[in-house]
Design a protein around this motif. Structure first.
Motif, PDB file in Angstrom:
ATOM      1  N   ILE A   1       0.852  -1.200   0.000  1.00  0.00           N
ATOM      2  CA  ILE A   1       0.000   0.000   0.000  1.00  0.00           C
ATOM      3  C   ILE A   1       0.880   1.240   0.000  1.00  0.00           C
ATOM      4  N   ASN A   2       1.825   1.287   0.937  1.00  0.00           N
ATOM      5  CA  ASN A   2       2.713   2.442   1.037  1.00  0.00           C
ATOM      6  C   ASN A   2       3.568   2.601  -0.210  1.00  0.00           C
ATOM      7  N   LEU A   3       4.010   1.490  -0.763  1.00  0.00           N
ATOM      8  CA  LEU A   3       4.842   1.544  -1.964  1.00  0.00           C
ATOM      9  C   LEU A   3       4.070   2.179  -3.123  1.00  0.00           C
ATOM     10  N   ALA A   4       2.823   1.755  -3.312  1.00  0.00           N
ATOM     11  CA  ALA A   4       2.017   2.301  -4.411  1.00  0.00           C
ATOM     12  C   ALA A   4       1.713   3.777  -4.176  1.00  0.00           C
ATOM     13  N   LEU A   5       1.418   4.138  -2.937  1.00  0.00           N
ATOM     14  CA  LEU A   5       1.165   5.549  -2.631  1.00  0.00           C
ATOM     15  C   LEU A   5       2.408   6.389  -2.893  1.00  0.00           C
ATOM     16  N   ASP A   6       3.561   5.867  -2.528  1.00  0.00           N
ATOM     17  CA  ASP A   6       4.796   6.614  -2.749  1.00  0.00           C
ATOM     18  C   ASP A   6       5.041   6.833  -4.237  1.00  0.00           C
ATOM     19  N   ALA A   7       4.799   5.811  -5.056  1.00  0.00           N
ATOM     20  CA  ALA A   7       4.979   5.971  -6.498  1.00  0.00           C
ATOM     21  C   ALA A   7       4.030   7.030  -7.051  1.00  0.00           C
TER      22      ALA A   7
END
Length: 274
Positions: A93-99
């Motif tokens: 979740i955090n990875l996708a938000l960061d991208a």
């Protein structure tokens, strides 16, 4: 329609949200707001490094070498396996938000793709957390490692590098291991978690496909040959390509070529640390 709200501060707020339920609700709202047009790219807030994203105090994060290997036949071992998968999904979740928040020079389609990925990862996590709770545990009850986010930090300077090394290496590994995990869970009668993993497996093919698409598109835009670039990045960042066990059918659907899969298999042999 009233003027749209700038989506970037809201993405950052969701990324940094520490409370689980708050993060899940904000991710869903981001996706809905983008689709209905109430959220748009109308600002340009400063992008900074995020060494630690929003996450609850637990689980305790430890090196992967310190994680205990529990027998699946035990109640704790069963729950620990589900917890490990849930932890991957929470980090995703955090990875996708960061991208979505970080790489602003890319078109709307890139942002839309990663908002969709974030929303689906949030759904995956919620389903797995429900399964954990049905087993008498909750997210945070077992220690976990931070490898996925560490690679996110290493690739925060360039979307091409991020797409090459996170979706195409770390996330693609889920396509390889999920069928085996499902067989183990079937063996102990946990058909409910197997059904959840069916949903995750289907969606993760699409997530890896998103990474493949944007990696090859960025290579094309920069005049770089994708396979040679990928091989060089794997070497430059000393990424461990997992040995053997590639799920060829799923990886082909996610956008890998037969030639590339053969290259990965060869690469895993020459870089095998054992």
């Amino acid at each position: 329609m009233p003027n749209p709200t700038d989506i970037y501060p809201l993405i950052h707020r969701a990324l940094m949200a520490e409370d689980i339920d708050t993060k899940l609700a904000e991710v869903a709202a981001l996706r809905a707001g983008w689709l209905d047009g109430s959220l748009r790219r109308v600002g340009d807030d400063t992008v900074v490094a995020v060494p630690v994203p929003g996450r609850p105090v637990r689980p305790t994060l430890v090196p992967s070498s310190q994680l205990l290997q529990r027998k699946l036949s035990t109640q704790e071992g069963h729950a620990a396996l589900v917890h490990a998968i849930a932890h991957i999904e929470f980090n995703a979740i955090n990875l996708a938000l960061d991208a979505a928040w970080r790489f602003r020079d890319l078109p709307d389609a890139f942002l839309a793709d990663w908002l969709q990925v974030a929303a689906e990862e949030a759904q995956h996590f919620a389903m797995l957390r429900e399964r954990l709770q049905s087993l008498g545990f909750d997210y945070g009850d077992f220690p976990a490692h931070n490898g996925l986010w560490q690679m996110t930090c290493k690739t925060d300077h360039d979307p091409l590098v991020r797409m090459a090394l996170v979706p195409r290496i770390l996330e693609a590994r889920g396509l390889d291991v999920t069928p085996g995990i499902q067989r183990k869970l079937t063996g102990i009668g946990d058909t409910a978690t197997v059904a959840v993993l069916d949903v995750i497996y289907h969606d993760e093919v699409g997530h890896v496909q998103v990474g493949n698409y944007w990696f090859t598109r960025l290579c094309d835009e920069r005049g770089m040959e994708p396979l040679a670039t990928f091989r060089q990045l794997v070497a430059d960042y000393d990424v461990y390509v997992f040995k053997g066990g590639f799920n060829r059918e799923a990886r082909l659907r996610a956008g890998f070529s037969e030639f590339e899969l053969k290259m990965l298999e060869d690469f895993s042999l020459v870089r095998d640390p054992s």
